[in-house]
Design a protein around this motif. Structure first.
Motif, short mmCIF file in Angstrom:
data_model
loop_
_atom_site.label_atom_id
_atom_site.label_comp_id
_atom_site.label_asym_id
_atom_site.label_seq_id
_atom_site.Cartn_x
_atom_site.Cartn_y
_atom_site.Cartn_z
N UNK A 252 0.79 -1.24 0.00
CA UNK A 252 0.00 0.00 0.00
C UNK A 252 0.82 1.28 0.00
N UNK A 253 2.08 1.24 0.49
CA UNK A 253 2.89 2.47 0.58
C UNK A 253 4.06 2.45 -0.38
N UNK A 254 4.21 1.37 -1.12
CA UNK A 254 5.40 1.18 -1.94
C UNK A 254 5.64 2.33 -2.93
N UNK A 255 4.60 2.78 -3.57
CA UNK A 255 4.74 3.81 -4.60
C UNK A 255 5.20 5.16 -4.03
N UNK A 256 5.15 5.34 -2.71
CA UNK A 256 5.57 6.61 -2.10
C UNK A 256 7.08 6.73 -1.97
N UNK A 257 7.79 5.61 -2.15
CA UNK A 257 9.24 5.60 -1.91
C UNK A 257 9.99 5.04 -3.11
N UNK A 258 10.85 5.83 -3.73
CA UNK A 258 11.70 5.29 -4.79
C UNK A 258 12.59 4.15 -4.30
N UNK A 259 13.00 4.22 -3.01
CA UNK A 259 13.83 3.16 -2.45
C UNK A 259 13.30 2.72 -1.08
N UNK A 260 13.20 1.41 -0.91
CA UNK A 260 12.88 0.81 0.38
C UNK A 260 13.99 -0.19 0.69
N UNK A 261 14.67 0.01 1.82
CA UNK A 261 15.77 -0.87 2.21
C UNK A 261 15.36 -1.72 3.40
N UNK A 262 15.72 -3.00 3.36
CA UNK A 262 15.39 -3.94 4.42
C UNK A 262 16.68 -4.43 5.06
N UNK A 263 16.84 -4.15 6.34
CA UNK A 263 18.01 -4.64 7.08
C UNK A 263 17.67 -6.01 7.65
N UNK A 264 18.33 -7.05 7.15
CA UNK A 264 17.99 -8.42 7.50
C UNK A 264 18.87 -8.96 8.64
N UNK A 265 18.33 -9.91 9.41
CA UNK A 265 19.15 -10.55 10.45
C UNK A 265 20.20 -11.46 9.82
N UNK A 266 21.26 -11.79 10.58
CA UNK A 266 22.32 -12.66 10.05
C UNK A 266 21.93 -14.13 10.12
N UNK A 267 20.81 -14.48 9.51
CA UNK A 267 20.33 -15.85 9.49
C UNK A 267 19.34 -16.00 8.34
N UNK A 268 19.31 -17.18 7.75
CA UNK A 268 18.37 -17.42 6.67
C UNK A 268 17.11 -18.06 7.25
N UNK A 269 16.34 -17.25 8.02
CA UNK A 269 15.14 -17.73 8.69
C UNK A 269 13.90 -17.13 8.04
N UNK A 270 12.74 -17.25 8.71
CA UNK A 270 11.49 -16.76 8.12
C UNK A 270 11.47 -15.24 7.99
N UNK A 271 12.17 -14.54 8.88
CA UNK A 271 12.25 -13.08 8.77
C UNK A 271 13.00 -12.70 7.50
N UNK A 272 14.14 -13.35 7.28
CA UNK A 272 14.91 -13.06 6.07
C UNK A 272 14.15 -13.50 4.83
N UNK A 273 13.45 -14.64 4.92
CA UNK A 273 12.66 -15.10 3.78
C UNK A 273 11.59 -14.08 3.42
N UNK A 274 10.93 -13.49 4.42
CA UNK A 274 9.95 -12.44 4.16
C UNK A 274 10.59 -11.27 3.42
N UNK A 275 11.80 -10.90 3.84
CA UNK A 275 12.51 -9.80 3.19
C UNK A 275 12.85 -10.14 1.75
N UNK A 276 13.29 -11.37 1.51
CA UNK A 276 13.66 -11.78 0.15
C UNK A 276 12.44 -11.80 -0.77
#
Length: 312
Positions: free
Chosen positions: A135-159
């Protein structure tokens, strides 16, 4: 690591192409992910681009690095990406302003530690962050996601939510060992959930070009990644290390430091790779053109008046 169900068909994205969501990711800790997330977001914002930084790490270091301390015992907890993922708040409700007008933050929270377990039985668990961003994506030319140092469900959501991966990596031998695992994860996530996911670039951090090891690792990465290895490198810099303790990105803490200059160069390289021109770049170009025009006018030979008639 979260098991990936290869039977799920990836969903096509319908978001505005002008928006770029970049996950800053590496399963290895201590490589400069959070430093890169904070300072790249700040550098892009200072280029006049509305930028959103989402802290997906339970340690919430990006949040602290932008001046938001962890709530003390007894204080009311602020809304965070945890509430966004669990559906009790929208992204807009959790938004925090920063010292840079064009930079906004969705804070992290220690509650994210339990989110992986809580989301296991939730429908579309891998798409929670992507759905929240839409819903807010179009408001930002760039959205950066700082991921945890693990390939878990949080990182999977980010990917799954991302268009590209930015991989900070130290120029050391052990950094090379995780490359194949990370690339394998990228391929599996792309096949199962996000067909548009691509590698934005590999960034060398804490780089010292005076050492043979750094140069050798750089050459090996160049051979492996070719043009995906970013030309910009981030040097070891004391100002970069000091800035988080003051709750500021290095561009505000010491804008003339080598670290600030490096992240400014990185922002410009990312913009160039995406064929984007920032408002500040347009302003600089206009100012340079005006200065060149003024200089040309100033240097133009003055036409001397003639006080006599030509004999011809």
């Amino acid at each position: 690591m979260t098991k990936i169900d290869s039977s799920i068909q990836p969903e096509a994205k319908t978001a505005t192409p002008a928006t770029k969501v970049i996950a800053v990711v590496n399963q290895k800790g201590g490589v400069g992910k959070t430093t890169t997330a904070i300072n790249l977001a700040a550098a892009l914002a200072l280029e006049g681009l509305n930028t959103l930084l989402i802290d997906c790490d339970p340690q919430a270091n990006s949040t602290g690095g932008l001046g938001f301390a962890r709530p003390k015992e007894g204080e009311e907890a602020r809304l965070s990406v945890y509430e966004v993922l669990t559906g009790s708040a929208t992204l807009s409700e959790a938004l925090l302003p920063t010292e840079i007008e064009t930079l906004k933050l969705i804070p992290g929270s220690k509650n994210l530690i339990g989110a992986t377990i809580e989301l296991i039985s939730v429908d579309r668990r891998e798409y929670r962050l992507r759905d929240a961003i839409e819903p807010v994506r179009a408001q930002y030319p760039f959205i950066l996601l700082d991921c945890p140092p693990a390939l878990d469900l949080l990182t999977l959501n980010a990917l799954v939510a991302s268009d590209g991966l930015l991989v900070p990596m130290q120029a050391e031998y052990f950094a090379l060992e995780g490359i194949s695992e990370l690339m394998s994860t990228l391929d599996r996530v792309s096949d199962a959930f996000n067909s548009g996911l691509a590698l934005e670039g590999v960034l060398l951090t804490m780089y010292d070009d005076r050492t043979n090891l750094s140069q050798q690792v750089s050459e090996n990465l160049k051979a492996f990644f070719t043009d995906k290895l970013l030309k910009t490198t981030i040097p070891r810099n004391i100002r970069l290390a000091e800035a988080p303790s003051h709750g500021k990105p290095v561009s505000l803490y010491d804008p003339k430091s080598r670290g600030a200059e490096a992240y400014r160069e990185l922002a410009l390289e990312i913009l160039a790779r995406n064929n984007m021109e920032s408002p500040e770049a347009k302003r600089r170009k206009a100012a340079a053109a005006a200065a060149a025009s003024a200089l040309k006018s100033f240097n133009k030979p003055e036409k001397k008046p003639r006080f006599w008639q030509s004999s011809k």
